[in-house]
Design a protein around this motif. Structure first.
Motif, PDB file in Angstrom:
ATOM      1  N   UNK A   1      -9.931 -19.802  -8.668  1.00 30.61           N
ATOM      2  CA  UNK A   1      -9.674 -21.243  -8.551  1.00 30.61           C
ATOM      3  C   UNK A   1      -8.853 -21.566  -7.298  1.00 30.61           C
ATOM      4  N   UNK A   2      -9.194 -22.662  -6.657  1.00 27.33           N
ATOM      5  CA  UNK A   2      -8.515 -23.081  -5.430  1.00 27.33           C
ATOM      6  C   UNK A   2      -7.020 -23.257  -5.660  1.00 27.33           C
ATOM      7  N   UNK A   3      -6.633 -23.699  -6.855  1.00 22.93           N
ATOM      8  CA  UNK A   3      -5.211 -23.919  -7.143  1.00 22.93           C
ATOM      9  C   UNK A   3      -4.416 -22.615  -7.123  1.00 22.93           C
ATOM     10  N   UNK A   4      -5.092 -21.478  -7.291  1.00 26.87           N
ATOM     11  CA  UNK A   4      -4.418 -20.176  -7.315  1.00 26.87           C
ATOM     12  C   UNK A   4      -4.347 -19.516  -5.941  1.00 26.87           C
ATOM     13  N   UNK A   5      -5.155 -19.967  -4.991  1.00 26.42           N
ATOM     14  CA  UNK A   5      -5.237 -19.287  -3.697  1.00 26.42           C
ATOM     15  C   UNK A   5      -3.920 -19.300  -2.932  1.00 26.42           C
ATOM     16  N   UNK A   6      -3.205 -20.405  -2.953  1.00 26.26           N
ATOM     17  CA  UNK A   6      -1.940 -20.467  -2.205  1.00 26.26           C
ATOM     18  C   UNK A   6      -0.940 -19.455  -2.743  1.00 26.26           C
ATOM     19  N   UNK A   7      -0.786 -19.391  -4.058  1.00 25.42           N
ATOM     20  CA  UNK A   7       0.162 -18.444  -4.659  1.00 25.42           C
ATOM     21  C   UNK A   7      -0.274 -17.001  -4.421  1.00 25.42           C
ATOM     22  N   UNK A   8      -1.572 -16.744  -4.554  1.00 30.51           N
ATOM     23  CA  UNK A   8      -2.066 -15.386  -4.329  1.00 30.51           C
ATOM     24  C   UNK A   8      -1.887 -14.959  -2.874  1.00 30.51           C
ATOM     25  N   UNK A   9      -2.187 -15.861  -1.953  1.00 29.01           N
ATOM     26  CA  UNK A   9      -2.041 -15.552  -0.532  1.00 29.01           C
ATOM     27  C   UNK A   9      -0.579 -15.294  -0.188  1.00 29.01           C
ATOM     28  N   UNK A  10       0.311 -16.114  -0.739  1.00 31.03           N
ATOM     29  CA  UNK A  10       1.739 -15.913  -0.489  1.00 31.03           C
ATOM     30  C   UNK A  10       2.191 -14.557  -1.026  1.00 31.03           C
ATOM     31  N   UNK A  11       1.767 -14.222  -2.221  1.00 29.22           N
ATOM     32  CA  UNK A  11       2.154 -12.934  -2.805  1.00 29.22           C
ATOM     33  C   UNK A  11       1.544 -11.766  -2.033  1.00 29.22           C
ATOM     34  N   UNK A  12       0.333 -11.950  -1.522  1.00 24.76           N
ATOM     35  CA  UNK A  12      -0.301 -10.912  -0.705  1.00 24.76           C
ATOM     36  C   UNK A  12       0.532 -10.640   0.543  1.00 24.76           C
ATOM     37  N   UNK A  13       0.942 -11.701   1.226  1.00 24.54           N
ATOM     38  CA  UNK A  13       1.764 -11.541   2.433  1.00 24.54           C
ATOM     39  C   UNK A  13       3.114 -10.908   2.103  1.00 24.54           C
ATOM     40  N   UNK A  14       3.717 -11.297   0.981  1.00 26.45           N
ATOM     41  CA  UNK A  14       4.999 -10.698   0.575  1.00 26.45           C
ATOM     42  C   UNK A  14       4.836  -9.208   0.308  1.00 26.45           C
TER      43      UNK A  14
END
Length: 100
Positions: free
Chosen positions: A54-67
């Protein structure tokens, strides 16, 4: 061309087969912290690339990926610093107080 001599291949010449990366649960159960970070990074990357995420999850997932990537980089930097510290260790020489 220079003459090249042929020789038989030995077991040392054959590279080891690549190891299969651990899953997140395997790394959590039996792996090192670095293996857990790598497995987490890989799992999050799969979710980010999945078109059904879901698009709503992409921002959180991307942030966690970078972290997670930054945590791996920090882990590697600490390991490199530890290796450099041990390589730079110099034994103290003889001190002659009368020379001062």
């Amino acid at each position: 061309m220079a003459d090249r001599k042929l020789r038989a291949v030995t077991a040392d010449d054959v590279p080891a087969p690549p190891t299969k990366p651990k899953t997140v649960s395997e790394a959590a159960r039996t792996g090192t912290v670095r293996e857990l970070l790598e497995a987490t990074r890989d799992r999050i990357a799969v979710a980010v690339e999945n078109p059904n995420t879901p698009a709503r999850d992409l921002a959180a997932l991307t942030k966690r990926l970078l972290e997670t990537v930054r945590e791996i980089e920090a882990w590697d930097a600490r390991e490199d610093a530890d290796d450099a510290d041990s390589a730079d260790a110099v034994e103290d020489g003889y001190f002659d107080a009368s020379a001062v």
